[in-house]
Scaffold this active site. Structure first.
Site, mmCIF file in Angstrom:
data_model
loop_
_atom_site.group_PDB
_atom_site.id
_atom_site.type_symbol
_atom_site.label_atom_id
_atom_site.label_comp_id
_atom_site.label_asym_id
_atom_site.label_seq_id
_atom_site.Cartn_x
_atom_site.Cartn_y
_atom_site.Cartn_z
ATOM 1 N N HIS A 101 14.082 44.818 29.303
ATOM 2 C CA HIS A 101 13.290 45.014 30.525
ATOM 3 C C HIS A 101 12.460 46.282 30.417
ATOM 4 O O HIS A 101 12.939 47.326 29.968
ATOM 5 C CB HIS A 101 14.234 45.115 31.724
ATOM 6 C CG HIS A 101 13.537 45.144 33.047
ATOM 7 N ND1 HIS A 101 12.605 44.203 33.429
ATOM 8 C CD2 HIS A 101 13.627 46.023 34.088
ATOM 9 C CE1 HIS A 101 12.162 44.487 34.643
ATOM 10 N NE2 HIS A 101 12.767 45.586 35.055
ATOM 11 N N CYS A 105 7.368 41.786 32.898
ATOM 12 C CA CYS A 105 7.590 43.210 33.175
ATOM 13 C C CYS A 105 6.824 44.085 32.186
ATOM 14 O O CYS A 105 6.422 45.204 32.512
ATOM 15 C CB CYS A 105 9.080 43.547 33.156
ATOM 16 S SG CYS A 105 9.925 43.148 31.614
#
Length: 479
Positions: free
Chosen positions: A427, A110
């Site tokens: 994330h 990510c």
């Protein structure tokens, strides 16, 4: 090995047995259009699992594998009737959606996906990459940098041509080849990495590959687009020595402390620092105070919120969760050198006059240097008036690049956020402003429309997504 799917056979499909099978499925997705979650691949012992160990499966050179699964299909429209978006060809779907495709997460990637989505939003960078030759490599450029640049170009093109999620396999493989730190494994799984480090390394590579020595136009594309020229004064209180230096950086740092509540305050702290270096008069090391001012502005200003620091107790990068507000419109005039401030005065007056005209106000009396320049301001994205935005954007398109002047005023066009307590976990997500003015949240392969008023709420203060990197686009005026 070869892979048979329906009536098709794909020969010479390479398998990297050091990587999890999920990446192999992503390769097959590129070939067949069958998403990894729908793929059923027969191997020794049953179906191939995403996290299986290749060494236990007995795969051999030249072996043929059988795959089952249905590809994503575009629904056919009736012969007569309304045309739905899913009935359009992929390229038309991408145009209709108004934003580019998402990127599949290849296993804790990510950080890379969010970086790519932010940089992909810069049209001038896409144009420079489009002109980059695949076969010809400069003698002073290493092969991994050349191949990573080609992969960046191809990935940007693919994002623009499809509405389906893209698997950035080739780009990721070449990124790891050029920068092995992004290939670190923990218990056989790729580790999360720092998005700012990825951003920095990609820009550094492009700054080397997109240079054109001897060219008259844009010899250093990346430097022109992202480079901030700083002039610094260093003073040693102990010896009274003073010196100055100039440098080009590709981001400004927003330092965060208990005194910092707003981006402006953090930038002011970031332009001041203490460093230890040798003092000629003292004959030993001494502490110098370094104060920097901006002496040259880029088209795109990148700001990093310095949220991570090394925590010895836990032996990892810890995160500062403090809320730091940032604006949709950023004026950096106060951080500029006296010389640059003088250069910005005329363009800033033009900008104010044009904004005043759109609001029905009389323009300020023009100076002798600008009274003939009764032109439209360009690229003033911060206005709430849609008609103003479209006319200004048109003016920007019509004016030659070399005749545009910076004003020191910037509009927010991308935010890269982090959710979690450590840079090496959590994330990363990209929030990118489209040409239409709408904001899209790119959460890996899932693009989600967002409201502009919610973008500045990503300022921290809790465990939610908070800004780690902000990218601002310059408002410019034609000469």
């Amino acid at each position: 090995m070869s892979v048979k799917w329906q009536k098709e056979v794909f020969p010479d499909v390479e398998i990297d047995t050091s990587q999890p099978p999920y990446l192999f499925k992503c390769q097959l997705y590129d070939l067949t259009g069958v998403p990894p979650e729908r793929q059923k691949i027969m191997v020794k012992g049953g179906l191939l699992k995403d996290d299986a160990d290749w060494s236990t499966l007995g795969v051999k050179q030249g072996q043929k594998l059988m795959m089952m699964g249905t590809a994503d299909e575009i629904v056919k429209a009736p012969e007569k009737g309304p045309v739905f978006m899913e009935d359009l060809p992929e390229e038309e779907q991408a145009v209709t959606l108004g934003h580019s495709a998402g990127l599949l997460n290849l296993g804790n990637t990510c950080y890379m996906n969010s970086t790519i989505q932010c940089l992909h939003s810069v049209p001038e960078l896409k144009f420079a990459l489009h002109q980059y030759p695949q076969s010809e490599r400069r003698s002073d450029l290493d092969h991994p940098s050349h191949m990573l640049t080609v992969a960046t170009r191809d990935l940007f093109n693919e994002l623009d041509k499809t509405a389906k999620p893209v698997a950035p396999m080739q780009f990721w493989m070449l990124l790891r080849k050029k920068y092995p730190q992004f290939g670190q494994l923990h218990n056989g799984v790729f580790m999360q990495q720092d998005a700012e480090e990825c951003w920095t390394q990609i820009l550094y590579t492009l700054s080397q590959s997109l240079r054109s020595p001897g060219a008259n136009e844009n010899p250093e594309t990346v430097k022109e687009l992202f480079g901030v020229q700083l002039i610094s004064r260093m003073h040693c209180q102990e010896s009274g020595e003073e010196s100055s230096e100039s440098e080009t950086v590709y981001s400004l740092k927003c330092h965060i402390s208990h005194e910092v509540n707003h981006l402006h305050e953090g930038l002011r702290h970031g332009l001041k620092s203490e460093l230890e270096k040798a003092s000629p008069s003292l004959g030993r090391s001494a502490i110098y105070l370094k104060e920097s001012r901006i002496n040259g502005l880029p088209r795109y200003l990148t700001i990093q919120f310095v949220r991570f620091f090394w925590k010895r107790e836990s032996n990892q990068k810890a995160k500062i969760l403090r809320k730091v507000d940032y604006p949709l419109e950023l004026d950096v005039y106060d951080f500029c050198s006296d010389e640059l401030q003088k250069k910005l005065e005329a363009p800033r007056q033009l900008l104010r006059d044009e904004e005043g005209k759109k609001l029905g106000l009389k323009a300020t009396k023009k100076s002798s240097t600008s009274k003939e320049n009764d032109v439209k301001m360009s690229d003033a994205e911060g206005s709430s008036n849609v008609a103003v935005e479209s006319s200004l954007a048109a003016a920007q398109d019509d004016a030659p690049v070399e005749e545009k002047q910076l004003t020191g005023i910037y509009d927010l066009v991308a935010v890269l956020t982090h959710k979690g307590r450590s840079a090496d976990s959590g994330h990363y997500v990209a929030w990118v402003k489209q040409e239409s003015g709408k904001w899209i949240e790119f959460d890996d392969d899932n693009p989600i429309p967002q409201r502009e008023e919610d973008i500045t709420k990503l300022s921290g203060g809790g465990d939610w997504h908070m800004a780690y990197i902000c990218m601002y686009k310059a408002r410019v005026v034609p000469v």
